[in-house]
Design a protein around this motif. Structure first.
Motif: not given
Length: 205
Positions: A109, A193, A196
């Motif tokens: 991230r 998002d 990940c």
């Protein structure tokens, strides 16, 4: 170690170093705009120094030529990406996280968010344009990412560890390209998002 000229004060020496650092930064900023704007092949030393309000001699003094300033720009970009990933992992560890997969996802991230912050350079460097030897440099950087990621997820303790870390590193790198190319910051955040989450599922297999 450089020896100050006779009569030079420490303030003068520091001032000269500060001016040199400022000129180097100005040249890199200008090179970033030029390389991103027209690509490596079509960029010229003249266009870089004009944008930096500098002389051709100053560029050659600090970098040696167009290939060297491109490589310096890339190395600083790589250092920022590496720092962002390492900082994210360190922050997670300080918060008590110890699971290797969770730590890898945190690092991914951090890396992805940095590729978005440097979206113009991500597109430039992952596009394949560059001086002779640049692709070899990129391969060495990728190998270093594999090594670091392997240590993070404890690849040597997993049956498929070597293959897994290579897949995860490749996926994360490709994800960085897509995050950088997103049409808005909101879309980029959604992609981070989603990537990940996907990376976490693959790593947990």
């Amino acid at each position: 170690m450089a020896i100050p000229a006779v009569g030079a004060t420490s303030d003068q020496t520091r001032g000269g170093g500060a001016r040199a650092a400022a000129m180097r930064a100005s040249l890199l900023d200008a090179a970033r705009e030029v390389f991103v704007g027209v690509g490596y092949i079509d960029a010229s030393v003249t266009s870089i120094v004009e944008r930096a309000s500098a002389s051709v001699g100053s560029l050659y003094h600090h970098f040696g030529g167009k290939p060297d300033v491109f490589i310096a720009l890339y190395q600083e970009y790589e250092a920022r990406c590496s720092h962002a990933a390492a900082l994210a992992v360190a922050t997670a560890r300080e918060a008590g996280e110890s699971d290797p997969v969770s730590l890898f996802v945190r690092g991914a991230r951090g890396y992805l968010e940095q590729t978005r912050a440097d979206a113009d350079l991500t597109a430039l460097f992952l596009g394949g344009d560059g001086p002779p030897g640049f692709n070899a440099l990129r391969r060495r950087a990728a190998a270093e990412w594999v090594r670091q990621n392997g240590r993070l997820i404890r690849a040597d303790e997993r049956r498929n560890g070597e293959a897994l870390v290579r897949v995860l590193t490749t996926v994360t790198g490709s994800a960085g390209r897509e995050v950088a190319a997103a049409e808005s910051d909101e879309h980029a955040a959604e992609l981070v998002d989603d990537f990940c989450a996907l990376i976490g599922r693959v790593a947990a297999e």
